[in-house]
Design an enzyme around this catalytic site. Structure first.
Site, PDB file in Angstrom:
ATOM      1  CB  SER A 252      -0.864   0.015   1.259  1.00 43.07           C
ATOM      2  OG  SER A 252      -1.420   1.298   1.474  1.00 43.07           O
TER       3      SER A 252
ATOM      4  CE1 TYR B 236      -3.627  -2.340   5.171  1.00 40.97           C
ATOM      5  CE2 TYR B 236      -3.026  -0.103   4.520  1.00 40.97           C
ATOM      6  CZ  TYR B 236      -3.440  -1.386   4.186  1.00 40.97           C
ATOM      7  OH  TYR B 236      -3.666  -1.707   2.869  1.00 40.97           O
TER       8      TYR B 236
HETATM    9  N1  NAP Z   1      -8.765  -1.335  -1.084  1.00 45.95           N
HETATM   10  C1  NAP Z   1      -7.793  -0.474  -0.898  1.00 45.95           C
HETATM   11  O1  NAP Z   1      -7.985   0.753  -0.895  1.00 45.95           O
HETATM   12  C2  NAP Z   1      -6.364  -0.956  -0.728  1.00 45.95           C
HETATM   13  C3  NAP Z   1      -5.337  -0.020  -0.873  1.00 45.95           C
HETATM   14  C4  NAP Z   1      -4.012  -0.429  -0.730  1.00 45.95           C
HETATM   15  C5  NAP Z   1      -3.743  -1.757  -0.449  1.00 45.95           C
HETATM   16  N2  NAP Z   1      -4.771  -2.644  -0.293  1.00 45.95           N
HETATM   17  C6  NAP Z   1      -4.422  -4.023   0.023  1.00 45.95           C
HETATM   18  O2  NAP Z   1      -4.937  -4.851  -0.989  1.00 45.95           O
HETATM   19  C7  NAP Z   1      -5.121  -6.179  -0.486  1.00 45.95           C
HETATM   20  C8  NAP Z   1      -6.472  -6.685  -0.944  1.00 45.95           C
HETATM   21  O3  NAP Z   1      -7.471  -5.861  -0.366  1.00 45.95           O
HETATM   22  P1  NAP Z   1      -8.838  -5.564  -1.119  1.00 45.95           P
HETATM   23  O4  NAP Z   1      -8.948  -4.096  -1.235  1.00 45.95           O
HETATM   24  O5  NAP Z   1      -8.961  -6.419  -2.312  1.00 45.95           O
HETATM   25  O6  NAP Z   1      -9.846  -6.009   0.056  1.00 45.95           O
HETATM   26  P2  NAP Z   1     -11.021  -7.056   0.119  1.00 45.95           P
HETATM   27  O7  NAP Z   1     -11.875  -6.938  -1.101  1.00 45.95           O
HETATM   28  O8  NAP Z   1     -11.627  -6.843   1.458  1.00 45.95           O
HETATM   29  O9  NAP Z   1     -10.281  -8.485   0.067  1.00 45.95           O
HETATM   30  C9  NAP Z   1      -9.576  -8.979   1.169  1.00 45.95           C
HETATM   31  C10 NAP Z   1      -9.292 -10.448   0.908  1.00 45.95           C
HETATM   32  O10 NAP Z   1      -8.541 -10.960   2.021  1.00 45.95           O
HETATM   33  C11 NAP Z   1      -9.106 -12.214   2.391  1.00 45.95           C
HETATM   34  N3  NAP Z   1      -8.890 -12.489   3.808  1.00 45.95           N
HETATM   35  C12 NAP Z   1      -9.191 -11.674   4.857  1.00 45.95           C
HETATM   36  N4  NAP Z   1      -8.893 -12.287   6.009  1.00 45.95           N
HETATM   37  C13 NAP Z   1      -8.401 -13.522   5.686  1.00 45.95           C
HETATM   38  C14 NAP Z   1      -7.916 -14.629   6.438  1.00 45.95           C
HETATM   39  N5  NAP Z   1      -7.866 -14.602   7.789  1.00 45.95           N
HETATM   40  N6  NAP Z   1      -7.504 -15.736   5.768  1.00 45.95           N
HETATM   41  C15 NAP Z   1      -7.550 -15.786   4.411  1.00 45.95           C
HETATM   42  N7  NAP Z   1      -7.984 -14.768   3.643  1.00 45.95           N
HETATM   43  C16 NAP Z   1      -8.404 -13.651   4.284  1.00 45.95           C
HETATM   44  C17 NAP Z   1     -10.583 -12.069   2.103  1.00 45.95           C
HETATM   45  O11 NAP Z   1     -11.158 -13.340   2.023  1.00 45.95           O
HETATM   46  P3  NAP Z   1     -12.738 -13.622   2.354  1.00 45.95           P
HETATM   47  O12 NAP Z   1     -13.496 -12.461   1.756  1.00 45.95           O
HETATM   48  O13 NAP Z   1     -12.989 -14.905   1.634  1.00 45.95           O
HETATM   49  O14 NAP Z   1     -12.862 -13.678   3.819  1.00 45.95           O
HETATM   50  C18 NAP Z   1     -10.545 -11.302   0.785  1.00 45.95           C
HETATM   51  O15 NAP Z   1     -10.398 -12.187  -0.291  1.00 45.95           O
HETATM   52  C19 NAP Z   1      -4.963  -6.065   1.031  1.00 45.95           C
HETATM   53  O16 NAP Z   1      -3.716  -6.587   1.395  1.00 45.95           O
HETATM   54  C20 NAP Z   1      -5.019  -4.567   1.298  1.00 45.95           C
HETATM   55  O17 NAP Z   1      -4.247  -4.205   2.415  1.00 45.95           O
HETATM   56  C21 NAP Z   1      -6.072  -2.278  -0.432  1.00 45.95           C
END
Ligand code: NAP
Length: 228
Positions: free
Chosen positions: A121, A133
């Site tokens: 991030s 975070y």
């Molecule tokens: N969205 C943003 O603005 C943003 C910005 C910068 C970086 N990121 C990073 O991008 C990555 C993906 O995030 P996203 O935005 O795609 O969020 P998201 O749609 O909420 O997806 C999160 C994923 O993590 C999985 N997960 C959560 N807890 C878990 C566990 N205990 N064991 C296995 N899987 C688990 C979830 O699985 P289930 O749904 O099946 O539980 C889901 O597939 C993260 O690392 C986040 O920090 C996001």
């Protein structure tokens, strides 16, 4: 055919990455917790799915076993927490660091693939009210850089705000960086992996913020305080 295991594939950036890789002809293994969403994506991508909580020994072992010699491991599973640091419950600190940092290290250790991609991030520069975070993502950056000495090709992606369920329950009020779609992050990640690039920011201009942060941390901090 190239193959990849993607964590966090049931949602957001992980799901978009799986779709892009499959469209490019990769064989994908989709890891997450939500079986229904994983199976639906497996059908769209022709991939396999493996459901498990990566913060448990059994869940991590099941996912590692399903990797089965993949060419690429993509770490997208992650959680966030925003608010005053003093209000963050200690157990949330542990959960966040475990999923965002410890799990990628343990899973990489268990699979030892030739290529690894991390979804970090832009918070690696340190973001107000996202102390833990930010630290977890900065840890990933250092881990990725260290792995390269072992001959493992790593790509780390640093997105700004992305329109995914990650933001559920939280308003995104900043004017910049603009929110990007998960597909944009997936495209940047896959293109960077294919070209062997170590780091990529999305949107790209965030690279400049990172450079100022690296070269002039005091100036960066003053600007960030002023403009958020
Ligand atoms: N969205 C943003 O603005 C943003 C910005 C910068 C970086 N990121 C990073 O991008 C990555 C993906 O995030 P996203 O935005 O795609 O969020 P998201 O749609 O909420 O997806 C999160 C994923 O993590 C999985 N997960 C959560 N807890 C878990 C566990 N205990 N064991 C296995 N899987 C688990 C979830 O699985 P289930 O749904 O099946 O539980 C889901 O597939 C993260 O690392 C986040 O920090 C996001």
């Amino acid at each position: 055919m190239n193959s990849a295991l993607i964590t966090g594939a049931s949602s957001g950036i992980g799901a978009a990455t799986a779709l892009r890789l499959a469209a490019d002809g990769w064989q994908v293994v989709l890891a997450g917790r939500d079986r229904t969403r994983l199976e639906a994506l497996a059908e769209r991508t022709g991939g396999e799915s493996v459901a498990g909580d990566l913060t448990t020994d059994d869940g991590l072992r099941q996912v590692a076993d399903a990797a089965n010699g993949v060419d690429l491991l993509v770490h997208s599973a992650g959680i966030g927490w925003a608010g005053a640091f003093a209000d963050m419950p200690p157990e949330r600190i542990d959960e966040l660091v475990e999923l965002n940092l410890t799990v990628p290290m343990r899973l990489t250790r268990a699979v030892l693939p030739p290529r690894v991609a991390f979804v970090a991030s832009v918070a690696v520069v340190g973001v107000r009210d996202e102390d833990v975070y930010s630290a977890s993502k900065a840890g990933l950056r250092a881990f990725a850089a260290s792995l390269r000495y072992r001959g493992i090709a790593t790509t780390t992606v640093f997105p700004g705000a992305v329109r995914t369920p990650f933001f559920h329950g939280r308003d995104y009020r900043r004017r910049f960086p603009r929110m990007v779609e998960p597909r944009e992050v997936a495209d940047a990640l896959v293109d960077a992996v294919v070209r062997g690039r170590a780091e990529v920011f999305v949107p790209g201009w965030l690279t400049a913020a990172d450079r100022v942060h690296g070269a002039l941390p005091g100036v960066f901090h003053r600007l960030a305080r002023r403009f958020g």
